[in-house]
Design a protein around this motif. Sequence first.
Motif, mmCIF file in Angstrom:
data_model
loop_
_atom_site.group_PDB
_atom_site.id
_atom_site.type_symbol
_atom_site.label_atom_id
_atom_site.label_comp_id
_atom_site.label_asym_id
_atom_site.label_seq_id
_atom_site.Cartn_x
_atom_site.Cartn_y
_atom_site.Cartn_z
ATOM 1 N N LEU A 167 -6.544 2.255 -7.245
ATOM 2 C CA LEU A 167 -6.931 1.120 -6.411
ATOM 3 C C LEU A 167 -7.181 -0.133 -7.252
ATOM 4 O O LEU A 167 -6.874 -1.254 -6.838
ATOM 5 C CB LEU A 167 -8.175 1.476 -5.594
ATOM 6 C CG LEU A 167 -7.958 2.477 -4.452
ATOM 7 C CD1 LEU A 167 -9.286 2.869 -3.822
ATOM 8 C CD2 LEU A 167 -7.023 1.880 -3.389
ATOM 9 N N LEU A 227 -8.042 8.140 -7.953
ATOM 10 C CA LEU A 227 -7.765 7.235 -6.831
ATOM 11 C C LEU A 227 -8.416 5.869 -7.055
ATOM 12 O O LEU A 227 -7.827 4.825 -6.762
ATOM 13 C CB LEU A 227 -8.267 7.847 -5.525
ATOM 14 C CG LEU A 227 -7.370 8.916 -4.886
ATOM 15 C CD1 LEU A 227 -8.067 9.532 -3.682
ATOM 16 C CD2 LEU A 227 -6.036 8.305 -4.467
ATOM 17 N N GLU A 228 -9.612 5.868 -7.602
ATOM 18 C CA GLU A 228 -10.293 4.610 -7.869
ATOM 19 C C GLU A 228 -9.523 3.776 -8.896
ATOM 20 O O GLU A 228 -9.393 2.548 -8.760
ATOM 21 C CB GLU A 228 -11.717 4.871 -8.366
ATOM 22 C CG GLU A 228 -12.668 5.338 -7.263
ATOM 23 C CD GLU A 228 -14.073 5.577 -7.787
ATOM 24 O OE1 GLU A 228 -14.285 5.357 -9.013
ATOM 25 O OE2 GLU A 228 -14.945 5.977 -7.000
ATOM 26 N N GLU A 229 -8.995 4.461 -9.943
ATOM 27 C CA GLU A 229 -8.205 3.746 -10.942
ATOM 28 C C GLU A 229 -6.941 3.163 -10.327
ATOM 29 O O GLU A 229 -6.521 2.040 -10.649
ATOM 30 C CB GLU A 229 -7.850 4.684 -12.095
ATOM 31 C CG GLU A 229 -9.040 5.069 -12.953
ATOM 32 C CD GLU A 229 -8.633 5.958 -14.109
ATOM 33 O OE1 GLU A 229 -7.410 6.092 -14.344
ATOM 34 O OE2 GLU A 229 -9.521 6.518 -14.776
ATOM 35 N N SER A 266 1.250 8.705 -4.758
ATOM 36 C CA SER A 266 -0.018 9.301 -5.182
ATOM 37 C C SER A 266 -0.191 10.686 -4.585
ATOM 38 O O SER A 266 -0.863 11.535 -5.160
ATOM 39 C CB SER A 266 -1.187 8.403 -4.784
ATOM 40 O OG SER A 266 -1.296 8.345 -3.366
ATOM 41 N N ALA A 309 0.829 -1.208 0.000
ATOM 42 C CA ALA A 309 0.000 0.000 0.000
ATOM 43 C C ALA A 309 0.860 1.254 0.000
ATOM 44 O O ALA A 309 0.532 2.253 -0.636
ATOM 45 C CB ALA A 309 -0.935 -0.010 1.210
ATOM 46 N N VAL A 368 2.040 2.466 -3.374
ATOM 47 C CA VAL A 368 1.061 3.161 -4.192
ATOM 48 C C VAL A 368 0.649 4.489 -3.561
ATOM 49 O O VAL A 368 0.504 5.503 -4.233
ATOM 50 C CB VAL A 368 -0.187 2.266 -4.401
ATOM 51 C CG1 VAL A 368 -1.257 3.007 -5.185
ATOM 52 C CG2 VAL A 368 0.220 0.981 -5.110
ATOM 53 N N PHE A 369 0.502 4.515 -2.214
ATOM 54 C CA PHE A 369 -0.082 5.678 -1.553
ATOM 55 C C PHE A 369 0.834 6.895 -1.593
ATOM 56 O O PHE A 369 0.419 7.971 -1.999
ATOM 57 C CB PHE A 369 -0.420 5.331 -0.105
ATOM 58 C CG PHE A 369 -0.961 6.502 0.668
ATOM 59 C CD1 PHE A 369 -2.247 6.982 0.429
ATOM 60 C CD2 PHE A 369 -0.173 7.141 1.619
ATOM 61 C CE1 PHE A 369 -2.730 8.055 1.130
ATOM 62 C CE2 PHE A 369 -0.658 8.218 2.310
ATOM 63 C CZ PHE A 369 -1.951 8.684 2.070
ATOM 64 N N GLU A 405 -11.097 11.782 -7.057
ATOM 65 C CA GLU A 405 -11.673 10.510 -6.634
ATOM 66 C C GLU A 405 -11.587 9.450 -7.741
ATOM 67 O O GLU A 405 -11.325 8.272 -7.478
ATOM 68 C CB GLU A 405 -13.138 10.717 -6.216
ATOM 69 C CG GLU A 405 -13.324 11.513 -4.933
ATOM 70 C CD GLU A 405 -13.246 13.018 -5.176
ATOM 71 O OE1 GLU A 405 -13.001 13.423 -6.345
ATOM 72 O OE2 GLU A 405 -13.432 13.787 -4.201
ATOM 73 N N GLN A 418 -3.840 -1.441 -8.111
ATOM 74 C CA GLN A 418 -3.268 -2.064 -6.916
ATOM 75 C C GLN A 418 -3.884 -3.438 -6.673
ATOM 76 O O GLN A 418 -3.178 -4.393 -6.342
ATOM 77 C CB GLN A 418 -3.507 -1.171 -5.699
ATOM 78 C CG GLN A 418 -2.926 -1.754 -4.407
ATOM 79 C CD GLN A 418 -3.275 -0.915 -3.191
ATOM 80 O OE1 GLN A 418 -4.005 0.054 -3.302
ATOM 81 N NE2 GLN A 418 -2.766 -1.297 -2.043
ATOM 82 N N LYS A 419 -5.189 -3.565 -6.850
ATOM 83 C CA LYS A 419 -5.855 -4.855 -6.650
ATOM 84 C C LYS A 419 -5.358 -5.891 -7.664
ATOM 85 O O LYS A 419 -5.133 -7.056 -7.336
ATOM 86 C CB LYS A 419 -7.366 -4.690 -6.769
ATOM 87 C CG LYS A 419 -8.149 -5.967 -6.443
ATOM 88 C CD LYS A 419 -9.635 -5.741 -6.529
ATOM 89 C CE LYS A 419 -10.387 -7.001 -6.116
ATOM 90 N NZ LYS A 419 -10.032 -8.172 -6.929
#
Length: 369
Positions: free
Chosen positions: A70, A66-68, A17, A10, A13-14, A63, A73-74
């Motif tokens: 995530l 950030l969703e992209e 960002s 995490a 990525v965080f 937002e 990341q998944k």
Amino acid sequence: MSKDRIVLIASWVFFPSVFVLAAINGVNPLSGGASQFEKGRYFEGVKEVNNTVPKAKTGRRTEDILEEMLVVQKQQLDRQDKILAILENEFEPKPKEIVVNGKKCIENSSAECFNMPLLSKEAKTVPVIAAYLKNPNVETAKSYLQWHAKYLKSAFAGGTSIELAIAKYGQEAYPLNYNTVSSDTAGGYSTVLNEKNNKMVLDSMRDSFEMNIYLGKSADMDVYAIDNIAEFLRENKGVKANFIFYSGGSKKIMDAIGKRMKDVAIALNSANSVVVDSKRFSSHNIFTTPTIEIYIKSKGKNIPLFNGRLSSNSIATKIVDVLEVEDVIKQGHSPMHKQWERAGEYSHKYLKDQYSIDINKQYLKQQYK
């Protein structure tokens, strides 16, 4: 998956960002107008080169970005989970539960819970092997045998190539205490059937190759081996042979032997050519004698066959092997049943020795035509 692993991934990525978002909003995270969080505690005291950060030309919401991120990341975490599962299965496999006759059990924990394991790496990576082991039947066996035949053909070609490389380069190719000179005994032999078949094959291919016989570097081995070479030429009269001597003295010795050994005299007198040429030894990399070399006419190339002494039929077998490797004759040209059909004359001897029955072998063959 451990918490430490999730936190570490995490963080990859965080934290980047934060700076991406700051740049999108037109804020230089290193400028004085940025918050302490945007600067980052480890960037204090760093001098700016340029205080102006171009604002990203995008109408996308923070937002959405950030969703992209995530989603990406998944996807990365899913890939890592698959890699971890593969590694665990390879190095720390866990018991697998299967259903046999309607009952759950641990795979291969007993005879009742048997399931063919793919133990070897080949079985795991070659589908045709796995299919045959998991479900052995006529069709899967056929597919496996077809694959295995091609596998063996490639392996046999590799083995012959190694022998030829050693025959040509000796210790330059294989610098170990390896016997690069064949030393078959005078009484060595192969089966009568194979010997006759080889003669038939060589007779049919006699115009496609010539045999170069190098003599003159090893007096003891030359004299020891010449009788088998001469015997081969007597038994395979259609084969064209060229004798190349290293010196006039070595030729003189062979001429003297020919006066006492009829086969040697016939081999020399009926040869395609007999020359003294030490330079050819160097150009063809002949490091010892006797060395037998095959010249393939269709390809214009010389191939060293062997060094030393071999029986007549062993010489014939090696020539056939080379002609196969060089595709002058096709692989599988002489299966055993074809050898019996073409060259078989064993039955009349067997009946006579075992049962005192004398049959006319010519009449027998005539009736089978």
